[in-house]
Design a protein around this motif. Structure first.
Motif, mmCIF file in Angstrom:
data_model
loop_
_atom_site.group_PDB
_atom_site.id
_atom_site.type_symbol
_atom_site.label_atom_id
_atom_site.label_comp_id
_atom_site.label_asym_id
_atom_site.label_seq_id
_atom_site.Cartn_x
_atom_site.Cartn_y
_atom_site.Cartn_z
ATOM 1 N N MET A 141 82.144 58.235 43.596
ATOM 2 C CA MET A 141 81.895 59.455 42.829
ATOM 3 C C MET A 141 82.977 59.692 41.622
ATOM 4 N N PHE A 142 83.587 58.692 41.128
ATOM 5 C CA PHE A 142 84.446 58.674 40.008
ATOM 6 C C PHE A 142 84.408 57.418 39.567
ATOM 7 N N PRO A 143 84.153 57.152 38.142
ATOM 8 C CA PRO A 143 83.931 58.433 37.072
ATOM 9 C C PRO A 143 82.718 59.241 37.770
ATOM 10 N N PRO A 144 82.812 60.552 37.291
ATOM 11 C CA PRO A 144 81.727 61.397 37.952
ATOM 12 C C PRO A 144 80.230 60.651 37.682
ATOM 13 N N VAL A 145 79.570 60.858 38.854
ATOM 14 C CA VAL A 145 78.199 60.609 38.776
ATOM 15 C C VAL A 145 77.144 61.782 38.375
ATOM 16 N N PRO A 146 76.336 61.720 37.572
ATOM 17 C CA PRO A 146 75.411 62.719 37.246
ATOM 18 C C PRO A 146 74.179 62.611 38.442
ATOM 19 N N ALA A 147 73.633 63.731 38.795
ATOM 20 C CA ALA A 147 72.582 63.821 39.860
ATOM 21 C C ALA A 147 71.716 62.867 39.262
ATOM 22 N N GLU A 148 71.264 62.722 38.018
ATOM 23 C CA GLU A 148 70.305 62.189 37.555
ATOM 24 C C GLU A 148 70.266 60.674 37.811
ATOM 25 N N THR A 149 71.428 60.200 37.943
ATOM 26 C CA THR A 149 72.041 58.556 38.191
ATOM 27 C C THR A 149 71.552 58.565 39.623
ATOM 28 N N ILE A 150 71.669 59.339 40.554
ATOM 29 C CA ILE A 150 71.554 59.157 41.950
ATOM 30 C C ILE A 150 69.843 58.905 41.981
ATOM 31 N N ALA A 151 69.373 60.180 41.409
ATOM 32 C CA ALA A 151 67.856 60.318 41.577
ATOM 33 C C ALA A 151 67.191 58.824 40.963
ATOM 34 N N ALA A 152 67.692 58.491 39.987
ATOM 35 C CA ALA A 152 67.141 57.253 39.639
ATOM 36 C C ALA A 152 67.397 56.138 40.309
ATOM 37 N N GLY A 153 68.337 55.894 40.942
ATOM 38 C CA GLY A 153 68.598 54.869 41.814
ATOM 39 C C GLY A 153 67.640 55.100 43.350
ATOM 40 N N TYR A 154 67.292 56.120 43.692
ATOM 41 C CA TYR A 154 66.095 55.998 44.763
ATOM 42 C C TYR A 154 64.979 55.854 44.012
ATOM 43 N N GLN A 155 64.502 56.177 42.825
ATOM 44 C CA GLN A 155 63.204 55.873 42.141
ATOM 45 C C GLN A 155 63.242 54.246 41.780
ATOM 46 N N ASP A 156 64.308 53.835 41.563
ATOM 47 C CA ASP A 156 64.299 52.366 41.357
ATOM 48 C C ASP A 156 63.858 51.659 42.597
ATOM 49 N N PHE A 157 64.643 52.147 43.901
ATOM 50 C CA PHE A 157 64.314 51.716 45.089
ATOM 51 C C PHE A 157 62.847 51.665 45.396
ATOM 52 N N ALA A 158 62.283 52.777 45.224
ATOM 53 C CA ALA A 158 60.924 53.013 45.603
ATOM 54 C C ALA A 158 59.905 52.392 44.472
ATOM 55 N N ASP A 159 60.450 52.060 43.116
ATOM 56 C CA ASP A 159 59.541 51.038 42.468
ATOM 57 C C ASP A 159 59.752 49.600 42.555
ATOM 58 N N ARG A 160 60.672 49.216 43.284
ATOM 59 C CA ARG A 160 60.740 47.753 43.616
ATOM 60 C C ARG A 160 60.300 47.567 44.944
#
Length: 339
Positions: A141-160
């Motif tokens: 969690m540093f450098p700070p991680v925007p919530a949107e980055t985490i959400a995009a990670g789960y979306q990437d998982f679902a897409d793949r």
């Protein structure tokens, strides 16, 4: 009684038939066969007539069953953000090819889909493995991680993974994801988030391995009970904690396995801090009837001694079965005299 199998991933340096002979001699009921070494090759299973028949024939020769194949190493590359020399070391050359990261991810995804087809051809209904993660590298969690980055990670998982799981559905095979650091689902809440990302589709379940929970201070028993409908496979591996002296931390300082300066280590099943009896009682409570697979890892112990010892330990816990009637049923019995 649930069958007890040996996961062959830590034995892939040995020929498949030799591992069969060892497992049979020790008394294992079967194998969880890794897609590593010559143990099980997804591409050959689909391309070569007779390949799966020969594997089955070898298993029968040693009186062994098989309930699952495991494609952990290739699965790791499906979602990983960083594709580097570590992946080249674990992937088949046909998956690595030129090493272009997106090409590796796409070839890994295609191979995971083929693993479902190969499992069906082999006559098993579960593929165990990893998923990789586009966001694991942000866990500090540093450098700070925007919530949107985490959400995009789960979306990437679902897409793949959704297209891969479509093939699993078509083949009547389930994927059992091993909840493990480095993956999209590595602890309790990340598991819940991963299931949400896939809309809880039935093709995606979990491989329960408590060794990864203990050092994270997760309750392996609660995990079984809370994710009861998703426990598709069970691996038994143990962890011993050494934290608490002010020097040895849970992140283990990049020290190698077996280094006594580490805060924890994998150890042979029964020699660590997993509450095995409570775990087996929980598996009984949820009605789990699948295989119990010993995943043997211990940097300080010879595997030829550890694997049969682990089998004996697990067999004793596996023998705990629910009674046919409540233990206090006799106390509630009344005869005709009202006694």
């Amino acid at each position: 009684m649930r069958p007890i199998t040996l996961f062959t991933g830590q034995w892939a340096d040995l020929p498949f038939e030799q591992v069969c002979a060892l497992a049979a001699d020790w008394g294992y009921d079967g194998l969880e066969i890794a897609c590593s070494g010559d143990h099980f090759e997804v591409d050959r299973a689909l391309a070569e007539p007779g390949y799966v028949h020969e594997k089955r024939k070898t298993l029968r020769r040693y009186g062994l069953q098989v309930f699952a194949i495991s494609n952990h190493l290739v699965g790791q590359a499906v979602c990983d953000h960083l594709i580097d020399a570590r992946h080249r070391a674990i992937l088949p050359a046909r998956i690595w090819a030129d090493g272009d990261p997106e090409g590796v991810r796409r070839r890994a995804a295609a191979d995971m889909a083929d693993a479902a087809r190969a499992a069906r051809a082999f006559g098993v209904d579960t593929v165990v493995g990893f998923t990789g993660s586009a966001i694991w590298h942000t866990v500090a969690m540093f450098p700070p991680v925007p919530a949107e980055t985490i959400a995009a990670g789960y979306q990437d998982f679902a897409d793949r993974w959704n297209p891969i799981l479509d093939v699993f559905d078509a083949e009547g095979v389930r994927f059992a994801h091993e909840v493990h650091p480095g993956e999209i689902a590595y602890d309790y809440w990340s598991t819940a988030a991963a299931l949400d990302a896939l809309d809880h589709r039935p093709a995606f379940g979990l491989n329960w391995d408590p060794s990864h929970f203990v050092w994270q201070e997760l309750d392996p028993v609660a995990f079984i009970l809370d994710f009861a409908d998703r426990i598709y496979h069970v691996d038994c591996k143990d962890t011993r904690l050494r934290c608490g002296d002010g020097r040895r931390g849970r992140l283990s300082s990049h020290l190698p396995w077996g280094d006594l300066r580490r805060g924890w280590d994998f150890v042979s099943t029964g020699r660590g801090d997993v509450p095995w009896e409570d775990c087996f009682r929980a598996l009984n409570a949820i009605g789990y009837t699948g295989p119990i697979s010993v995943e043997w890892e211990d940097a300080g112990m010879d595997r030829l001694a550890g694997a049969p010892e682990a089998l004996a330990f697990i067999r004793a816990r596996n023998a705990i079965t629910p009674p046919a009637t409540a233990f206090d049923a006799a106390f509630t019995h009344r005869d005709s005299r009202g006694g």
